[in-house]
Design an enzyme around this catalytic site. Structure first.
Site, PDB file in Angstrom:
ATOM      1  N   TYR A 250       3.849   8.561  -2.822  1.00 13.24           N
ATOM      2  CA  TYR A 250       2.787   8.340  -3.804  1.00 13.24           C
ATOM      3  C   TYR A 250       1.853   9.548  -3.874  1.00 13.24           C
ATOM      4  O   TYR A 250       0.766   9.472  -4.426  1.00 13.24           O
ATOM      5  CB  TYR A 250       1.988   7.090  -3.434  1.00 13.24           C
ATOM      6  CG  TYR A 250       2.850   5.856  -3.297  1.00 13.24           C
ATOM      7  CD1 TYR A 250       3.147   5.059  -4.395  1.00 13.24           C
ATOM      8  CD2 TYR A 250       3.391   5.499  -2.068  1.00 13.24           C
ATOM      9  CE1 TYR A 250       3.956   3.932  -4.273  1.00 13.24           C
ATOM     10  CE2 TYR A 250       4.204   4.378  -1.943  1.00 13.24           C
ATOM     11  CZ  TYR A 250       4.469   3.606  -3.047  1.00 13.24           C
ATOM     12  OH  TYR A 250       5.275   2.495  -2.913  1.00 13.24           O
TER      13      TYR A 250
ATOM     14  N   GLY B 297       6.082  -5.941   2.113  1.00 10.50           N
ATOM     15  CA  GLY B 297       6.279  -5.372   0.783  1.00 10.50           C
ATOM     16  C   GLY B 297       7.382  -4.332   0.733  1.00 10.50           C
ATOM     17  O   GLY B 297       7.329  -3.402  -0.070  1.00 10.50           O
TER      18      GLY B 297
ATOM     19  N   HIS C  98      10.772   2.690   3.087  1.00  5.96           N
ATOM     20  CA  HIS C  98      10.400   4.006   2.555  1.00  5.96           C
ATOM     21  C   HIS C  98      10.759   5.132   3.518  1.00  5.96           C
ATOM     22  O   HIS C  98      10.881   6.285   3.101  1.00  5.96           O
ATOM     23  CB  HIS C  98       8.889   4.071   2.285  1.00  5.96           C
ATOM     24  CG  HIS C  98       8.475   3.519   0.961  1.00  5.96           C
ATOM     25  ND1 HIS C  98       9.081   3.882  -0.226  1.00  5.96           N
ATOM     26  CD2 HIS C  98       7.485   2.652   0.622  1.00  5.96           C
ATOM     27  CE1 HIS C  98       8.490   3.251  -1.228  1.00  5.96           C
ATOM     28  NE2 HIS C  98       7.531   2.494  -0.740  1.00  5.96           N
TER      29      HIS C  98
ATOM     30  N   ARG D 112      14.006  -5.666   1.523  1.00  6.26           N
ATOM     31  CA  ARG D 112      14.772  -6.317   0.464  1.00  6.26           C
ATOM     32  C   ARG D 112      16.157  -6.713   0.979  1.00  6.26           C
ATOM     33  O   ARG D 112      16.613  -6.230   2.011  1.00  6.26           O
ATOM     34  CB  ARG D 112      14.913  -5.380  -0.746  1.00  6.26           C
ATOM     35  CG  ARG D 112      13.651  -5.205  -1.565  1.00  6.26           C
ATOM     36  CD  ARG D 112      13.930  -4.318  -2.778  1.00  6.26           C
ATOM     37  NE  ARG D 112      12.748  -4.152  -3.614  1.00  6.26           N
ATOM     38  CZ  ARG D 112      12.401  -4.976  -4.603  1.00  6.26           C
ATOM     39  NH1 ARG D 112      13.168  -6.023  -4.874  1.00  6.26           N
ATOM     40  NH2 ARG D 112      11.316  -4.751  -5.326  1.00  6.26           N
TER      41      ARG D 112
ATOM     42  N   TYR E 132       4.064 -10.780  -5.622  1.00 11.77           N
ATOM     43  CA  TYR E 132       3.006 -10.642  -6.615  1.00 11.77           C
ATOM     44  C   TYR E 132       3.484 -11.033  -8.002  1.00 11.77           C
ATOM     45  O   TYR E 132       4.671 -11.082  -8.295  1.00 11.77           O
ATOM     46  CB  TYR E 132       2.461  -9.203  -6.647  1.00 11.77           C
ATOM     47  CG  TYR E 132       3.523  -8.133  -6.729  1.00 11.77           C
ATOM     48  CD1 TYR E 132       4.116  -7.778  -7.933  1.00 11.77           C
ATOM     49  CD2 TYR E 132       3.942  -7.467  -5.584  1.00 11.77           C
ATOM     50  CE1 TYR E 132       5.083  -6.806  -8.002  1.00 11.77           C
ATOM     51  CE2 TYR E 132       4.916  -6.485  -5.635  1.00 11.77           C
ATOM     52  CZ  TYR E 132       5.475  -6.161  -6.842  1.00 11.77           C
ATOM     53  OH  TYR E 132       6.454  -5.197  -6.903  1.00 11.77           O
TER      54      TYR E 132
END
Length: 295
Positions: free
Chosen positions: A23, A140, A145, A178, A197
């Site tokens: 990010y 999340g 990552h 996931r 969410y």
């Protein structure tokens, strides 16, 4: 030859060395903050499951090692937990810091600790309370990552060992990923709503799998998100960015966690917040691991 030299794994402007901040270009962080929303956008199922689990274990002090914009940490601060929240992305952390500043007159938020930290150097970056934290969360799909550019999962093993070291004996680690088993087998994510969410932004997500030496090495998600403007007469801004993930298979990740706790762990796996049993007719979108550290 590094994978980055033949395949762009992240948005332009993002560092390629160390623990990657996907990010870092700022734009992805801004759009992601809009995409996932605030605590009101968290699903009630998720909030109820997490808060109940923490309270059932008598949790008070919680370390969020992937706090991002702070949405989960804020939710837990509001529920009365003592939070220490860290992330490797300063671009994401600025939203958490902004929220803390805006609510600084509330005692719980004034005491909320927010720091920048790297999973690979976590013991040096985070001041651990005597004995450790009652709970550590990494939710999340955040841990995915961390790439495996060395090809031996050594960085991932080190990161999990560091994260596990933050948990006190009798405490718990809650970490998820996931359902990459399903994605690798079918080429698409399981059907179903996002369990974390409720986003009302229009989005298109393209999934790609990078194979190295006949093994799945990385999954990339190319996001195209339509961000509405304040002036409704102006067409939405189209934002595109790429995020990459290591495709952790359930059995392998379970083994990594067992190794991180040196085998001294009571391990439960949930599929979309329900106790998971292999072979279920409806494959879960996420696997959530709850690891209780045994003395």
């Amino acid at each position: 030859m590094s994978v980055d030299s033949v395949f762009r794994t992240r948005s332009l402007g993002v560092a390629a060395e160390g623990l990657p901040d996907q990010y870092a270009d700022g734009k992805a962080a801004k759009v992601w903050e809009l995409y996932i929303g605030d605590t009101k956008s968290r699903t009630q199922e998720y909030k109820s499951w997490l808060v109940a689990l923490l309270k059932d274990h008598g949790i008070r002090k919680v370390l969020d090692v992937a706090c991002g914009t702070g949405v989960d940490s804020i939710m837990l601060v509001e529920e009365g937990f003592q939070m220490v929240s860290v992330d490797a992305s300063d671009k994401m952390l600025k939203y958490a810091l902004k929220s803390r500043w805006e609510r600084r007159k509330e005692a719980a938020f004034d005491q909320w600790v927010i720091e920048e930290a790297n999973w690979l150097t976590l013991p040096e970056d985070v001041q651990k309370p005597a004995g450790g934290f009652d709970a550590v969360i990494c939710l999340g799909n955040s841990f995915a990552h961390l790439p495996d550019f060395k090809g031996d999962q050594s960085d991932q093993k080190l990161a999990l060992q560091n994260i596990a070291s933050m948990v006190k004996p009798g405490g718990i680690l809650i970490i998820d990923h996931r359902n990459y088993d399903y994605i690798l087998e079918t080429g698409r994510a399981p059907q179903g709503k996002n369990i974390y969410y409720k986003s009302d932004l229009t989005q298109d997500i393209t999934t790609s799998v990078l194979w190295v030496n006949s093994k799945p090495h990385m999954i990339t998600l190319d996001y195209t998100i339509h961000v509405p403007q304040k002036d409704r007469e102006i067409p939405p801004e189209v934002s595109k960015f790429r995020l990459s993930y290591y495709p952790h298979r359930l059995d392998n990740f379970t083994s990594l966690l067992n190794e991180a706790f040196n085998g001294k762990v009571q391990h439960t796996v949930y599929g979309d917040f329900k106790t998971y049993a292999a072979g279920e007719s409806q494959p879960p979108c996420y696997f959530v691991h709850v690891c209780k550290k045994m003395a």
